[in-house]
Scaffold this motif. Structure first.
Motif, mmCIF file in Angstrom:
data_model
loop_
_atom_site.group_PDB
_atom_site.id
_atom_site.type_symbol
_atom_site.label_atom_id
_atom_site.label_comp_id
_atom_site.label_asym_id
_atom_site.label_seq_id
_atom_site.Cartn_x
_atom_site.Cartn_y
_atom_site.Cartn_z
ATOM 1 N N GLY A 67 14.492 48.688 44.959
ATOM 2 C CA GLY A 67 13.348 47.837 45.282
ATOM 3 C C GLY A 67 12.740 47.226 44.030
ATOM 4 O O GLY A 67 13.285 47.314 42.927
ATOM 5 N N PHE A 68 11.580 46.619 44.209
ATOM 6 C CA PHE A 68 10.909 45.822 43.188
ATOM 7 C C PHE A 68 9.574 46.458 42.834
ATOM 8 O O PHE A 68 8.734 46.659 43.716
ATOM 9 N N VAL A 69 9.379 46.803 41.573
ATOM 10 C CA VAL A 69 8.093 47.278 41.075
ATOM 11 C C VAL A 69 7.797 46.482 39.813
ATOM 12 O O VAL A 69 8.558 46.531 38.841
ATOM 13 N N SER A 83 4.763 46.265 44.653
ATOM 14 C CA SER A 83 6.067 46.841 44.969
ATOM 15 C C SER A 83 6.562 46.293 46.304
ATOM 16 O O SER A 83 5.770 46.046 47.216
ATOM 17 N N VAL A 84 7.875 46.097 46.362
ATOM 18 C CA VAL A 84 8.532 45.639 47.583
ATOM 19 C C VAL A 84 9.744 46.538 47.801
ATOM 20 O O VAL A 84 10.537 46.757 46.875
ATOM 21 N N GLU A 85 9.872 47.039 49.016
ATOM 22 C CA GLU A 85 10.978 47.930 49.345
ATOM 23 C C GLU A 85 12.239 47.135 49.657
ATOM 24 O O GLU A 85 12.169 46.043 50.210
ATOM 25 N N LYS A 86 13.381 47.703 49.301
ATOM 26 C CA LYS A 86 14.668 47.099 49.635
ATOM 27 C C LYS A 86 14.977 47.415 51.097
ATOM 28 O O LYS A 86 14.603 48.463 51.589
ATOM 29 N N GLY A 87 15.632 46.528 51.768
ATOM 30 C CA GLY A 87 16.065 46.776 53.142
ATOM 31 C C GLY A 87 15.357 45.897 54.145
ATOM 32 O O GLY A 87 14.186 46.102 54.442
ATOM 33 N N LEU A 88 16.080 44.923 54.650
ATOM 34 C CA LEU A 88 15.520 43.998 55.634
ATOM 35 C C LEU A 88 15.278 44.703 56.962
ATOM 36 O O LEU A 88 16.018 45.612 57.342
ATOM 37 N N PHE A 89 14.245 44.283 57.684
ATOM 38 C CA PHE A 89 13.963 44.793 59.025
ATOM 39 C C PHE A 89 13.280 43.687 59.820
ATOM 40 O O PHE A 89 12.972 42.626 59.301
ATOM 41 N N GLY A 90 13.076 43.940 61.110
ATOM 42 C CA GLY A 90 12.353 42.990 61.958
ATOM 43 C C GLY A 90 13.228 41.919 62.577
ATOM 44 O O GLY A 90 12.716 40.871 62.966
ATOM 45 N N GLY A 91 14.529 42.168 62.666
ATOM 46 C CA GLY A 91 15.427 41.217 63.325
ATOM 47 C C GLY A 91 15.384 39.832 62.703
ATOM 48 O O GLY A 91 15.547 39.667 61.498
ATOM 49 N N LYS A 121 7.087 37.533 46.339
ATOM 50 C CA LYS A 121 7.706 36.551 47.242
ATOM 51 C C LYS A 121 9.019 36.038 46.673
ATOM 52 O O LYS A 121 10.008 35.914 47.402
ATOM 53 N N GLU A 122 9.031 35.735 45.385
ATOM 54 C CA GLU A 122 10.253 35.231 44.758
ATOM 55 C C GLU A 122 11.372 36.268 44.830
ATOM 56 O O GLU A 122 12.507 35.945 45.165
ATOM 57 N N TRP A 123 11.052 37.526 44.521
ATOM 58 C CA TRP A 123 12.058 38.592 44.575
ATOM 59 C C TRP A 123 12.585 38.732 46.002
ATOM 60 O O TRP A 123 13.789 38.845 46.213
ATOM 61 N N ALA A 124 11.682 38.729 46.988
ATOM 62 C CA ALA A 124 12.081 38.870 48.387
ATOM 63 C C ALA A 124 12.993 37.715 48.823
ATOM 64 O O ALA A 124 13.991 37.932 49.512
#
Length: 176
Positions: A67-69, A83-91, A121-124
């Motif tokens: 992930g991103f810290v 921080s942003v967690e790795k792993g897409l969700f929510g269809g 946002k950029e990382w995501a």
């Protein structure tokens, strides 16, 4: 201010030595009968030593799991982080979870949060997300910040977040 990625080995209690979490909350957004309303809800939000231990473990896990810290520093002192967690969700929403965004009390209102949010946002976007998902503090000041960043109520709620923090506002923000 300087901004950079944080490594797992530097995330420890000393990193937060000059970080001031303190937030005096007077009013919060609450969902009542399906409508968002502002309610009096005075309290002081601050972190205990146990909260710091949990935060440090969570941030280390985020880094170690890909992930991103990302931190904002004044000299050698951490004054903000996201921080942003790795792993897409929510269809179809293709969410990535913005798990934290905090600015030290002594540095709020200087654009640090905005720069940290933009970096998230950029990382995501680079990781293939369409939107950031956040379970956001319901304080009116916190909500004003996220709304200014373009966040709206999430189309799909993450049930784990709702159960963990039932008073939070579940939000999303397009990353494009």
């Amino acid at each position: 201010m300087t901004y950079r990625m944080l490594s797992e080995k530097e995330i420890d209690r000393e990193l937060f030595e000059k970080f001031i979490r303190h937030q005096r909350v007077t009013k919060c957004w609450r969902k009542v009968n399906g409508e968002w309303v502002i309610k009096d809800a005075p309290f002081i939000d601050d972190w205990s030593e146990e909260d710091y231990r949990t935060l440090i473990l969570c941030l280390k896990n985020t880094v170690c799991s890909g992930g991103f810290v990302y931190g904002a520093f004044s000299g050698r002192s951490l004054k903000g982080f996201v921080s942003v967690e790795k792993g897409l969700f929510g269809g179809e929403q293709r969410y990535l979870d913005l798990s934290s965004l905090h600015v030290s009390e002594d540095m709020r209102g200087k654009g640090i949060g905005k720069l940290l949010f933009q970096a998230a946002k950029e990382w995501a976007r680079e990781k293939g997300a369409r939107k950031l998902y956040l379970s956001a503090h319901s304080a009116i000041e916190t909500q004003a910040f996220y709304k200014a960043m373009g966040c709206v109520e999430a189309q799909v709620y993450h049930q784990g977040h709702v159960e963990k923090e039932p008073f939070d506002c579940q939000m999303e923000c397009a990353v494009s």
